[in-house]
Design an enzyme around this catalytic site. Structure first.
Site, short mmCIF file in Angstrom:
data_model
loop_
_atom_site.label_atom_id
_atom_site.label_comp_id
_atom_site.label_asym_id
_atom_site.label_seq_id
_atom_site.Cartn_x
_atom_site.Cartn_y
_atom_site.Cartn_z
N VAL A 45 8.01 2.53 -1.77
CA VAL A 45 8.92 3.33 -0.96
C VAL A 45 8.70 2.94 0.50
CG1 VAL A 45 9.53 5.67 -0.21
CG2 VAL A 45 8.84 5.27 -2.57
N GLY A 97 0.79 -1.22 0.00
CA GLY A 97 0.00 0.00 0.00
C GLY A 97 0.82 1.27 0.00
N HIS A 98 2.14 1.18 -0.02
CA HIS A 98 2.99 2.39 0.08
C HIS A 98 4.17 2.29 -0.88
CE1 HIS A 98 5.57 5.47 2.02
NE2 HIS A 98 4.44 5.93 2.48
N PHE A 99 4.09 2.56 -2.03
CA PHE A 99 2.93 2.84 -2.87
C PHE A 99 2.92 1.77 -3.95
CE2 PHE A 99 4.54 6.90 -1.25
CZ PHE A 99 3.42 7.41 -0.63
#
Length: 142
Positions: free
Chosen positions: A56, A49-51
């Site tokens: 990252v 979820g990041h990203f």
């Protein structure tokens, strides 16, 4: 140099998967400093979820990894064995670069001040010799 593997790290600090963010400690001196490493894999759960389009490592997790290195330094002192080091504050924090899958993060935290259970660690994370995160971490041993 005093090397610690994952089992020895887990004897000092209470963190466990998925929140243990150290793979090994290259060197440390109880109450003074610790230098550890995190090998970042694309399989880290946070990358989902990041990203999704550009993975990252979240900066706050890098700060946590630095705090864990500092916890190894402070909790390896004989009088602190079995205790927990809590965050008391984060000051002068700077994010200077991204951490992406495949990076090997060098995590160095040096204890610069301590009075009783409260202290400050000067911390920096680097990848390939370039500092990507730095700051001062206040801790409380309890």
């Amino acid at each position: 140099m005093k090397h610690l593997g994952i089992e020895e790290i887990q004897e000092i600090i209470p963190h466990r998967h998925p929140f243990l963010l150290l793979d090994y400690i290259e060197d440390y001196e109880p109450g003074e400093y610790a230098v550890g490493y995190k090998c970042v894999s694309y399989r880290e759960e946070f990358f989902a979820g990041h990203f999704p389009q550009e993975p990252v490592m979240p900066g706050v997790l890098t700060i946590e990894a630095l705090a864990q290195a500092g916890a190894v330094a402070i909790l390896s002192k004989e009088e602190n064995k079995g205790k927990i080091a809590y965050f008391g504050g984060i000051n002068k924090c700077k994010f200077k670069g991204k951490i992406i899958p495949g990076d090997k993060i060098r995590l160095e935290t040096r204890i610069i001040k301590q009075k009783g259970p409260v202290g400050i660690g000067e911390a920096k994370a680097s990848v390939d010799g370039k500092v990507v995160v730095s700051g001062e971490l206040t801790f409380m041993v309890g």
